[in-house]
Write a protein that holds these residues in place. Structure first.
Motif, mmCIF file in Angstrom:
data_model
loop_
_atom_site.group_PDB
_atom_site.id
_atom_site.type_symbol
_atom_site.label_atom_id
_atom_site.label_comp_id
_atom_site.label_asym_id
_atom_site.label_seq_id
_atom_site.Cartn_x
_atom_site.Cartn_y
_atom_site.Cartn_z
ATOM 1 N N THR A 110 0.637 -1.193 -0.032
ATOM 2 C CA THR A 110 -0.128 -0.163 0.179
ATOM 3 C C THR A 110 0.875 1.229 -0.041
ATOM 4 O OG1 THR A 110 -1.828 -1.222 1.234
ATOM 5 C CG2 THR A 110 -1.847 1.380 1.076
ATOM 6 N N PHE A 111 1.930 1.368 1.268
ATOM 7 C CA PHE A 111 2.826 2.483 1.105
ATOM 8 C C PHE A 111 4.237 2.237 0.838
ATOM 9 C CE2 PHE A 111 -0.793 3.023 4.547
ATOM 10 C CZ PHE A 111 -1.402 3.942 3.884
ATOM 11 N N LEU A 112 4.868 3.151 0.244
ATOM 12 C CA LEU A 112 6.191 3.297 0.253
ATOM 13 C C LEU A 112 6.774 4.496 0.893
ATOM 14 C CD1 LEU A 112 8.578 1.624 -1.137
ATOM 15 C CD2 LEU A 112 8.538 3.004 -3.231
ATOM 16 N N VAL A 113 7.565 4.378 1.859
ATOM 17 C CA VAL A 113 8.117 5.410 2.605
ATOM 18 C C VAL A 113 9.676 5.574 2.075
ATOM 19 C CG1 VAL A 113 8.955 6.361 4.957
ATOM 20 C CG2 VAL A 113 7.048 4.537 4.731
ATOM 21 N N LEU A 114 9.729 7.053 1.543
ATOM 22 C CA LEU A 114 11.046 7.331 0.831
ATOM 23 C C LEU A 114 11.329 8.936 1.523
ATOM 24 C CD1 LEU A 114 9.199 7.082 -2.644
ATOM 25 C CD2 LEU A 114 11.217 5.649 -1.876
ATOM 26 N N LEU A 156 -7.169 -1.360 7.875
ATOM 27 C CA LEU A 156 -8.424 -0.766 8.042
ATOM 28 C C LEU A 156 -9.122 -0.169 6.836
ATOM 29 C CD1 LEU A 156 -7.625 0.864 11.545
ATOM 30 C CD2 LEU A 156 -9.097 -1.033 10.960
ATOM 31 N N TRP A 157 -8.155 0.366 5.865
ATOM 32 C CA TRP A 157 -8.648 1.195 4.623
ATOM 33 C C TRP A 157 -9.174 -0.014 3.675
ATOM 34 C CZ3 TRP A 157 -9.422 5.911 2.723
ATOM 35 C CH2 TRP A 157 -9.795 6.059 1.465
ATOM 36 N N ARG A 158 -8.527 -1.155 3.555
ATOM 37 C CA ARG A 158 -9.030 -2.093 2.651
ATOM 38 C C ARG A 158 -10.236 -2.801 2.877
ATOM 39 N NH1 ARG A 158 -3.691 -4.023 3.059
ATOM 40 N NH2 ARG A 158 -4.538 -5.853 4.500
ATOM 41 N N SER A 163 -12.511 5.529 6.119
ATOM 42 C CA SER A 163 -12.859 6.046 4.305
ATOM 43 C C SER A 163 -12.327 7.518 4.716
ATOM 44 C CB SER A 163 -14.238 5.725 4.160
ATOM 45 O OG SER A 163 -15.138 7.042 4.897
ATOM 46 N N GLY A 164 -12.266 8.154 3.247
ATOM 47 C CA GLY A 164 -12.349 9.313 3.200
ATOM 48 C C GLY A 164 -13.030 10.432 4.082
ATOM 49 N N ASP A 165 -14.231 9.850 4.798
ATOM 50 C CA ASP A 165 -14.858 10.633 5.606
ATOM 51 C C ASP A 165 -14.495 10.466 7.042
ATOM 52 O OD1 ASP A 165 -16.658 11.491 3.528
ATOM 53 O OD2 ASP A 165 -17.821 9.706 3.567
ATOM 54 N N THR A 166 -13.406 9.736 7.131
ATOM 55 C CA THR A 166 -13.070 9.551 8.826
ATOM 56 C C THR A 166 -12.029 10.532 9.018
ATOM 57 O OG1 THR A 166 -13.034 7.052 8.184
ATOM 58 C CG2 THR A 166 -11.884 8.043 10.141
ATOM 59 N N GLY A 167 -12.407 11.180 10.336
ATOM 60 C CA GLY A 167 -11.577 12.130 11.131
ATOM 61 C C GLY A 167 -10.625 11.434 11.813
ATOM 62 N N PHE A 168 -9.420 11.661 11.801
ATOM 63 C CA PHE A 168 -8.440 10.914 12.802
ATOM 64 C C PHE A 168 -7.766 11.921 13.717
ATOM 65 C CE2 PHE A 168 -5.890 12.739 9.307
ATOM 66 C CZ PHE A 168 -4.741 12.892 9.876
ATOM 67 N N LEU A 169 -7.234 11.120 14.802
ATOM 68 C CA LEU A 169 -6.342 11.771 15.990
ATOM 69 C C LEU A 169 -5.124 10.888 15.709
ATOM 70 C CD1 LEU A 169 -5.647 13.682 18.146
ATOM 71 C CD2 LEU A 169 -6.549 11.664 19.774
ATOM 72 N N ASP A 170 -3.785 11.624 15.574
ATOM 73 C CA ASP A 170 -2.435 10.909 15.586
ATOM 74 C C ASP A 170 -1.760 11.466 16.780
ATOM 75 O OD1 ASP A 170 -0.057 9.719 15.089
ATOM 76 O OD2 ASP A 170 0.333 10.919 13.497
ATOM 77 N N ALA A 183 -3.872 11.153 5.292
ATOM 78 C CA ALA A 183 -4.036 12.212 4.709
ATOM 79 C C ALA A 183 -4.083 11.684 3.167
ATOM 80 C CB ALA A 183 -3.336 13.428 4.850
ATOM 81 N N LYS A 184 -3.185 10.939 2.618
ATOM 82 C CA LYS A 184 -2.715 10.430 1.486
ATOM 83 C C LYS A 184 -4.012 9.413 1.156
ATOM 84 C CE LYS A 184 1.226 11.950 -0.017
ATOM 85 N NZ LYS A 184 2.149 11.137 -0.632
ATOM 86 N N LEU A 185 -4.714 8.888 2.016
ATOM 87 C CA LEU A 185 -6.158 7.978 1.734
ATOM 88 C C LEU A 185 -7.375 9.144 1.480
ATOM 89 C CD1 LEU A 185 -5.150 5.029 4.200
ATOM 90 C CD2 LEU A 185 -5.035 5.328 1.507
ATOM 91 N N GLY A 186 -7.124 10.296 1.883
ATOM 92 C CA GLY A 186 -8.110 11.141 1.986
ATOM 93 C C GLY A 186 -8.856 11.449 3.181
ATOM 94 N N MET A 187 -8.226 11.128 4.178
ATOM 95 C CA MET A 187 -8.820 11.547 5.503
ATOM 96 C C MET A 187 -8.248 12.916 6.120
ATOM 97 S SD MET A 187 -8.411 7.955 7.747
ATOM 98 C CE MET A 187 -7.504 6.760 7.063
ATOM 99 N N SER A 188 -9.112 13.417 6.869
ATOM 100 C CA SER A 188 -8.631 14.896 7.599
ATOM 101 C C SER A 188 -8.390 14.388 9.029
ATOM 102 C CB SER A 188 -9.537 15.920 7.328
ATOM 103 O OG SER A 188 -10.881 15.449 7.731
#
Length: 299
Positions: A110-114, A156-158, A163-170, A183-188
């Motif tokens: 899914t992700f590639l950290v660079l 969780l995304w798969r 989803s893009g409508d999910t609000g998150f706390l990191d 954010a790259k998955l569309g969440m805010s």
């Protein structure tokens, strides 16, 4: 710039446990190899003495003295058989030093950290690139605790749990890598850290990834949140002790049907953390493991 350099020689049979000890205190990483004595050598570099900083085992208190001396006191108290020495080291430019050994991290297809200097690889990988400028904040994807969180977000995304409508706390955002993945998955959402160095690095990494809206990064912890604010996804890659302590508060911050990922937990600590959250009425979580480390996932 001259750095303080601490070398610690540890019995081979204690390598994993000592690495766990360091991971809970030294967020910016270390070098490890075998010494001529047959012991395992851990090498840690610190910025100049007297510069403010935070040892990760005490997230509520900033230590403004010599972090190297603080760590050595703990090593001598808890690991009296460890052989140690201290010296100074003339540092090269930080980013140039990282270029010598920073490798891309592929996460769960899914992700590639660079790092920024390998950005072109992300454009051709078919994966979602997370561009991270390696600095003193924790979170380049190389440590198991961060990788487990990224795997959990992808899972969780798969599954459609977020989803893009999910609000998150990191919480304890470090380099901002987990907030960036959301954010790259569309969440805010909101990313918090008590360390101003981490906040600055997270802001820089958002800009590197051209994320200019949808993610707010602030210095502080749970105490700065609006009393009634809830989240559809909570991510906390911290330590077992603080996670247990925060269980009542974090559980109250979950929206109905929300997901939560907790990491920074050694295998031997997982049951204690899980029990703290089940005591708040949460069901048994799923577990992801990587060596000695465990992430707990609620959906």
């Amino acid at each position: 710039m001259k750095l303080s350099r601490i070398e610690l020689l540890v019995a081979e049979e204690d390598e994993d446990r000592f690495a766990g000890f360091l991971a809970q205190r030294v967020s910016w990483g270390w070098e490890v190899d075998l010494s001529e004595s047959g012991r395992v050598r851990f090498v840690i570099h610190f910025e100049p003495a007297g510069q403010a900083g935070t040892l990760a085992h005490d997230p509520d208190q900033e230590f403004t003295g010599n972090l190297a001396d603080e760590l050595l006191r703990e090593v001598q108290r808890e690991w009296p058989d460890v052989i140690w020495s201290e010296s100074t080291y003339e540092d090269k430019d930080w980013s140039e030093s990282w270029k010598e050994f920073f490798s891309p991290v592929r996460v769960d297809e899914t992700f590639l950290v660079l790092p920024p200097w390998l950005k072109s690889e992300g454009e051709t990988s078919g994966l979602i690139p997370l561009i991270i400028e390696p600095k003193m904040a924790f979170g380049t994807g190389h440590h198991a605790t961060t990788a487990l969180c990224l795997k959990a977000v992808a899972m969780l995304w798969r599954e459609g749990a977020v989803s893009g409508d999910t609000g998150f706390l990191d919480l304890g955002t470090g380099s901002g890598i987990l907030a960036l993945s959301c954010a790259k998955l569309g969440m805010s959402g909101l990313a918090l850290d008590i360390d101003p160095v981490a906040v600055a690095n997270a802001l820089e990494n958002m800009a590197l990834n051209e994320i200019f809206q949808g993610v707010t990064i602030r210095k502080g912890g749970l105490e700065i949140l609006d009393p009634d604010r809830r989240f559809g996804l909570i991510l906390a890659n911290i330590l077992a002790g603080p996670l247990v302590h925060m269980a009542p508060t974090l559980a109250r911050r979950l929206e109905s049907g929300a997901s939560m990922v907790l990491s920074g937990i050694l295998g031997e600590q997982a049951e204690r953390v899980e029990t703290a959250y089940r005591d708040q009425g949460l069901p048994a979580p799923r577990r992801l493991t990587d060596g000695e480390w465990v992430a707990l996932i609620w959906t």
